[in-house]
Design an enzyme around this catalytic site. Structure first.
Site, short mmCIF file in Angstrom:
data_model
loop_
_atom_site.label_atom_id
_atom_site.label_comp_id
_atom_site.label_asym_id
_atom_site.label_seq_id
_atom_site.Cartn_x
_atom_site.Cartn_y
_atom_site.Cartn_z
N TYR A 142 47.57 62.25 51.89
CA TYR A 142 47.44 60.93 51.27
C TYR A 142 47.84 59.87 52.29
O TYR A 142 48.88 59.98 52.93
CB TYR A 142 48.35 60.84 50.04
CG TYR A 142 48.26 59.52 49.30
CD1 TYR A 142 47.08 59.12 48.69
CD2 TYR A 142 49.37 58.67 49.21
CE1 TYR A 142 47.00 57.90 48.00
CE2 TYR A 142 49.30 57.46 48.52
CZ TYR A 142 48.11 57.09 47.92
OH TYR A 142 48.04 55.89 47.24
N ASP A 235 50.93 59.94 59.99
CA ASP A 235 51.33 59.15 58.83
C ASP A 235 52.72 59.62 58.42
O ASP A 235 52.88 60.64 57.76
CB ASP A 235 50.32 59.32 57.70
CG ASP A 235 50.68 58.45 56.50
OD1 ASP A 235 51.85 57.99 56.42
OD2 ASP A 235 49.82 58.25 55.63
N LYS A 263 58.11 53.40 52.81
CA LYS A 263 59.17 54.01 52.00
C LYS A 263 60.57 53.80 52.60
O LYS A 263 61.11 52.71 52.42
CB LYS A 263 58.81 55.47 51.74
CG LYS A 263 57.49 55.52 50.93
CD LYS A 263 57.09 56.84 50.35
CE LYS A 263 55.89 56.65 49.43
NZ LYS A 263 54.68 57.35 49.76
#
Ligand SMILES: *Cc1c(COP(=O)(O)O)cnc(C)c1O
Length: 428
Positions: A142, A235, A263
């Site tokens: 993702y 990522d 995050k």
């Protein structure tokens, strides 16, 4: 007293599905979401006053636990000096310096407001820097919800119809938008050619449950990118500043060309970042022709929170986090073993996954086969009923934080014992 049910009903009237991000809606586990009233450390309290030991931790945004006093003070202090200016600040420079100092190989970063923006901008940069169109991603990885990356994506997207070809995962994403996105099976080193601008990978995949890289996978990807002159993008929106001081880059010893973060670096405020060498980053406006911008990018509250988090993340902190994760993983394994319910509990540093079935998944197909056993909803609700909040979707991972105490972990494992026996008795 306001109830979860009432708020959900009101939410459903004015917000699609009652939520602002799909996985929060409990669609894959059933039932009514709990609405959080407050949180502190390892715990969240819903509007009905029920306390949960929280392993969601904003999907990894809160590594210190909720409402860490140092972070709260930093945000309060920053807010008194104004919340956004549209001019550069010292906080942005300091956060960028911290990121560059910690991650081996990174020289410059640009801050964004989310991981999605970071990944979207990073592929634009990679295309601009190489003059090539194609991007490669792996099934079940993702990279946020920008159009070109919504093909065979993990996390909440995986709960819908997930194509394993490069067809869009979402209505509204045109075939054209993903026409230059090549989607390949995870953990298999592809043969690339010189049309590929960038290969995007979650170096430790954490959006199809937790799937560590196969031995040598990341190093071989590095070599294959070098062979054809493609850029390698890690990522690290989940792994960055979580797997250790240097994230997955430090952990794996493999250095990509481009990184994405999010995050953890926002300390619970909206932040993302992407970075690379000064040479690659020089393609960005205002230095170069690749446009990228943001009114709230490098927001002073977010940089203050991020700096307050990073200031507490040293080797000692990561050591403590790993001890907790080890105890959690071992406890969960033992609980299910004793009940005779086959599970695998992968762990990488402080990240913990849980798959039903006897085989550890190595890619999306094997992760999906585990999810298809259909045991996660009962596990989730069994835990929730005992005051333990896991993510309400089977493709997420657990995020023990620095605030999870031995007592929190013990209660979690006790609950898992009971739930595992219930699952065994139900025989599903
Ligand atoms: C969460 C996540 C993103 C997207 O970040 P948002 O802040 O939700 O936009 C991108 N990549 C990975 C690996 C993620 O886990």
């Amino acid at each position: 007293m306001t109830t979860n049910e009432e708020l959900y009903e009101r939410g459903l009237r004015v917000i699609p599905g009652g939520v602002n991000s799909p996985v929060r809606a409990f669609r894959s586990v059933g039932g009514t979401p709990y609405f959080v009233a407050r949180a502190a450390g390892a715990h969240v309290w819903d509007v009905e006053g029920t306390r949960f030991v929280d392993y969601v931790q904003s999907y990894g945004a809160s590594i210190l636990g909720h409402a860490d006093p140092v972070v709260v003070a930093a945000v309060q202090d920053a807010a008194t000096r104004g919340t956004t200016y549209g001019a550069p600040t010292e906080g942005e420079v300091r956060l960028a310096e911290e990121i560059c100092a910690r991650v081996p190989g990174i020289e410059q970063v640009r801050l964004t407001s989310s991981g999605t923006e970071a990944a979207m901008s990073a592929i634009r940069l990679a295309r601009g820097a190489t003059g090539r169109d194609r991007i490669v991603k792996f099934v079940g990885n993702y990279h946020g919800h920008s159009d070109a990356l919504l093909a065979a994506a993990g996390s909440g997207v995986a709960e819908g119809v997930l194509g394993t070809d490069a067809s869009p995962d979402s209505a509204g994403v045109t075939a054209g938008a993903v026409a230059d996105t090549v989607v390949l099976p995870h953990n298999v080193v592809p043969t690339l050619d010189d049309r590929v601008a960038v290969v995007c990978v979650e170096p430790v995949a954490a959006n199809m449950g937790l799937v560590p890289p196969a031995e040598g996978f990341l190093a071989a990807l590095r070599a294959e990118c070098d062979r054809v002159g493609a850029l390698l993008l890690f990522d690290e929106v989940i792994t960055g500043f979580r797997l250790g001081v240097g994230g997955a880059t430090g952990w794996s010893g493999v250095t990509p060309d481009v990184w994405c973060f999010g995050k953890v670096i926002g300390g619970g405020l909206p932040v993302g970042a992407f970075g690379g060498s000064a040479e690659v980053m020089a393609h960005l406006a205002p230095l170069g022709p690749v446009y990228q911008a943001g009114t709230l990018s490098g927001n002073p509250l977010a940089t203050a929170a991020g700096l307050a988090v990073l200031s507490q993340l040293d080797d000692d902190a990561y050591g403590r986090l790993e001890v907790s994760a080890r105890a959690l993983a071992a406890g969960l394994r033992m609980a299910f073993d004793e009940a005779g319910v086959p599970v695998v509990v992968p762990r990488v540093g402080p990240l913990v996954g849980l798959f039903f079935g006897a085989e550890a998944p190595v890619d999306f197909d094997t992760a999906r086969a585990s999810v298809a056993l259909g045991r996660y909803p009962a596990f989730f609700h069994g835990m929730l009923a005992r005051g333990i909040a896991m993510a309400p979707g089977p493709y997420e991972v657990m995020f023990p934080s620095l605030a999870h105490s031995d007592d929190d972990l013990r209660r979690t494992v006790e609950a898992a014992h009971e739930v595992a026996h219930e699952l065994a008795a139900a025989g599903t």
